[in-house]
Design a protein around this motif. Sequence first.
Motif, PDB file in Angstrom:
ATOM      1  N   GLY A 295      10.874  -5.472  -6.418  1.00 48.75           N
ATOM      2  CA  GLY A 295      10.233  -4.361  -6.563  1.00 48.75           C
ATOM      3  C   GLY A 295       9.709  -3.537  -5.259  1.00 48.75           C
ATOM      4  O   GLY A 295      10.020  -2.704  -4.739  1.00 48.75           O
ATOM      5  N   LYS A 296       9.559  -4.966  -4.213  1.00 45.47           N
ATOM      6  CA  LYS A 296       9.496  -4.075  -2.982  1.00 45.47           C
ATOM      7  C   LYS A 296      10.418  -3.689  -2.618  1.00 45.47           C
ATOM      8  O   LYS A 296      10.376  -2.825  -1.210  1.00 45.47           O
ATOM      9  CB  LYS A 296       8.605  -6.047  -2.343  1.00 45.47           C
ATOM     10  N   LEU A 297      11.344  -4.271  -2.635  1.00 43.53           N
ATOM     11  CA  LEU A 297      12.599  -3.405  -1.711  1.00 43.53           C
ATOM     12  C   LEU A 297      12.589  -1.620  -2.726  1.00 43.53           C
ATOM     13  O   LEU A 297      13.408  -1.322  -1.557  1.00 43.53           O
ATOM     14  CB  LEU A 297      14.023  -3.876  -2.438  1.00 43.53           C
ATOM     15  N   LEU A 298      12.451  -1.688  -3.718  1.00 42.81           N
ATOM     16  CA  LEU A 298      12.395  -0.328  -3.964  1.00 42.81           C
ATOM     17  C   LEU A 298      11.300   0.145  -3.579  1.00 42.81           C
ATOM     18  O   LEU A 298      11.658   1.660  -3.359  1.00 42.81           O
ATOM     19  CB  LEU A 298      12.471  -0.472  -5.737  1.00 42.81           C
ATOM     20  N   PHE A 299      10.408  -0.270  -3.101  1.00 40.53           N
ATOM     21  CA  PHE A 299       8.824   0.445  -2.770  1.00 40.53           C
ATOM     22  C   PHE A 299       9.411   1.045  -0.845  1.00 40.53           C
ATOM     23  O   PHE A 299       9.083   2.544  -0.778  1.00 40.53           O
ATOM     24  CB  PHE A 299       8.161  -0.415  -2.717  1.00 40.53           C
ATOM     25  N   ALA A 300      10.411   0.176  -1.122  1.00 36.44           N
ATOM     26  CA  ALA A 300      11.488   0.380   0.067  1.00 36.44           C
ATOM     27  C   ALA A 300      12.360   2.020   0.714  1.00 36.44           C
ATOM     28  O   ALA A 300      12.070   2.172   1.439  1.00 36.44           O
ATOM     29  CB  ALA A 300      11.165  -0.694   1.494  1.00 36.44           C
ATOM     30  N   ALA A 301      13.170   1.374  -0.346  1.00 40.25           N
ATOM     31  CA  ALA A 301      13.599   2.187  -0.122  1.00 40.25           C
ATOM     32  C   ALA A 301      13.705   3.598  -0.818  1.00 40.25           C
ATOM     33  O   ALA A 301      13.427   5.049  -0.184  1.00 40.25           O
ATOM     34  CB  ALA A 301      14.803   2.024  -1.702  1.00 40.25           C
ATOM     35  N   GLY A 302      12.521   3.351  -1.693  1.00 46.28           N
ATOM     36  CA  GLY A 302      11.739   5.380  -2.104  1.00 46.28           C
ATOM     37  C   GLY A 302      10.767   5.452  -1.194  1.00 46.28           C
ATOM     38  O   GLY A 302      10.540   6.502  -1.330  1.00 46.28           O
ATOM     39  N   GLY A 303      10.409   4.759  -0.248  1.00 45.61           N
ATOM     40  CA  GLY A 303       9.252   5.141   1.068  1.00 45.61           C
ATOM     41  C   GLY A 303       7.894   5.768   0.319  1.00 45.61           C
ATOM     42  O   GLY A 303       7.213   6.680   0.835  1.00 45.61           O
ATOM     43  N   CYS A 304       7.446   4.901  -0.653  1.00 51.20           N
ATOM     44  CA  CYS A 304       6.306   4.947  -1.196  1.00 51.20           C
ATOM     45  C   CYS A 304       4.996   5.480  -0.024  1.00 51.20           C
ATOM     46  O   CYS A 304       4.768   5.705  -0.447  1.00 51.20           O
ATOM     47  CB  CYS A 304       5.844   3.493  -2.310  1.00 51.20           C
ATOM     48  N   SER A 305       4.761   4.427   0.711  1.00 51.78           N
ATOM     49  CA  SER A 305       4.311   4.336   1.547  1.00 51.78           C
ATOM     50  C   SER A 305       4.428   6.095   2.378  1.00 51.78           C
ATOM     51  O   SER A 305       2.696   6.218   2.854  1.00 51.78           O
ATOM     52  CB  SER A 305       4.156   3.305   2.161  1.00 51.78           C
ATOM     53  N   SER A 306       5.336   6.291   2.718  1.00 53.71           N
ATOM     54  CA  SER A 306       5.401   7.404   3.408  1.00 53.71           C
ATOM     55  C   SER A 306       4.453   8.866   2.982  1.00 53.71           C
ATOM     56  O   SER A 306       3.804   8.884   3.375  1.00 53.71           O
ATOM     57  CB  SER A 306       6.611   8.467   3.966  1.00 53.71           C
ATOM     58  N   CYS A 307       3.931   8.903   1.375  1.00 54.53           N
ATOM     59  CA  CYS A 307       3.188   9.339   0.985  1.00 54.53           C
ATOM     60  C   CYS A 307       2.189   8.878  -0.014  1.00 54.53           C
ATOM     61  O   CYS A 307       1.094  10.129   0.662  1.00 54.53           O
ATOM     62  CB  CYS A 307       3.902  10.845  -0.171  1.00 54.53           C
ATOM     63  N   HIS A 308       2.105   7.908   0.767  1.00 54.43           N
ATOM     64  CA  HIS A 308       0.917   7.469  -0.489  1.00 54.43           C
ATOM     65  C   HIS A 308      -0.024   7.095   0.387  1.00 54.43           C
ATOM     66  O   HIS A 308      -1.177   6.752  -0.174  1.00 54.43           O
ATOM     67  CB  HIS A 308       1.063   6.698  -2.107  1.00 54.43           C
ATOM     68  N   ALA A 309       0.361   6.393   1.514  1.00 58.17           N
ATOM     69  CA  ALA A 309      -0.241   5.249   2.233  1.00 58.17           C
ATOM     70  C   ALA A 309      -1.750   6.610   2.817  1.00 58.17           C
ATOM     71  O   ALA A 309      -1.714   8.114   3.354  1.00 58.17           O
ATOM     72  CB  ALA A 309      -0.126   4.876   3.323  1.00 58.17           C
TER      73      ALA A 309
ATOM     74  N   PRO B 100      -3.767   8.436   4.548  1.00 59.14           N
ATOM     75  CA  PRO B 100      -3.745   9.054   5.927  1.00 59.14           C
ATOM     76  C   PRO B 100      -5.116   8.715   7.145  1.00 59.14           C
ATOM     77  O   PRO B 100      -5.817   8.185   6.707  1.00 59.14           O
ATOM     78  CB  PRO B 100      -3.803  10.701   6.169  1.00 59.14           C
ATOM     79  N   GLY B 101      -4.884   8.509   9.157  1.00 61.82           N
ATOM     80  CA  GLY B 101      -5.327   8.051   9.153  1.00 61.82           C
ATOM     81  C   GLY B 101      -6.130   6.739   9.039  1.00 61.82           C
ATOM     82  O   GLY B 101      -6.852   6.398  10.002  1.00 61.82           O
ATOM     83  N   GLN B 102      -5.460   5.910   8.407  1.00 56.56           N
ATOM     84  CA  GLN B 102      -5.065   4.078   8.895  1.00 56.56           C
ATOM     85  C   GLN B 102      -3.428   3.646   9.277  1.00 56.56           C
ATOM     86  O   GLN B 102      -2.630   4.068   8.586  1.00 56.56           O
ATOM     87  CB  GLN B 102      -6.013   3.722   8.062  1.00 56.56           C
ATOM     88  N   ASP B 103      -4.147   2.405   9.513  1.00 56.73           N
ATOM     89  CA  ASP B 103      -2.276   1.696  10.129  1.00 56.73           C
ATOM     90  C   ASP B 103      -1.462   0.637   8.839  1.00 56.73           C
ATOM     91  O   ASP B 103      -0.539   0.931   8.817  1.00 56.73           O
ATOM     92  CB  ASP B 103      -2.499   0.888  11.778  1.00 56.73           C
TER      93      ASP B 103
END
Length: 309
Positions: free
Chosen positions: A45-59, A61-64
């Motif tokens: 699941g962690k690998l797929l999370f990275a492959a899908g770039g989930c954090s790029s959209c859902h993190a 904004p404005g925090q590290d």
Amino acid sequence: MRRLFLTLGIFILLGLAGFYVFTDPRVVSPAPEIGTLPPPDVENGKLLFAAGGCSSCHATPGQDDKLRLGGGLALPSPFGTFHAPNISPHTRDGIGNWGVKDFVDAMATGVSPSGQHYYPAFPYTSYRLMPPKALADLFAYIRTLPSVEGRAPGHDLPFPFNIRRAVGGWKLLFFDGTPFRPDPTKSEEWNRGAYLVQGPGHCAECHSNRNALGAIIPSTRFAGGPDPEGKGFVPNITQHADGLANWSKSEIAEMLKTGFTPSFDSVGGSMAPVVRNIAQLSDADRMAMAEFIKSLPAVAGPPRPKKAE
């Protein structure tokens, strides 16, 4: 005249009834059968999370911390502005109350737990290639991440795009819910790359031209086009002369790991976070993605707009 208006009214009512029936999420995008799944593999699941770039959209904004998935990122489009939702494990504001089936239905069919269509700004058009087991692994990993309080803003869409039910009509025209099927004539590496590029990686969602209704034009798939967010032009990644014809498989894999191109330049814009995510995959997975990309037939993309002099 009265009979004419009555007849017209009946046709309108029948049309509305037909629209309501055929845009029903259960009709236009039926949920896949998930059966009994084995215990989830959180590492996968962690690998797929990275492959899908989930954090790029859902993190948020404005925090590290890119693992705080509070949503809120604005995604401008020709149809209005979408806002990525909170997908953290928060039970009120995120997806903490979802079950595995809710998550699989959302990712594979674009349908919410409440039975509403999701807009295809959420790329379930690619994620539908992922099997239920992989989606369950991804869900299990997301549930290990911090719970983030706060709902993301609603979408800001003008009429008629704010009529969510109309997405059912869009799905009738453009959504193919078929899962990924390996090509038995191709190598295991090619099939792994095809899955990662077309499924969790959803590369075609940016690297393809779209029609007036926002659907990928099949004949120019992977051939580049205007950035969906209106921030320039996304390059052609087929084997066309204007694409990656002169790149080797190793050079493609290296770019996916480091962001450096064969001409010693580095990728920027929205591709930079993609590289940061794909760099978390194994060398074998990046080589598999490169294997598939090198097999893409040469396709001429739309012409780039001329730069102002």
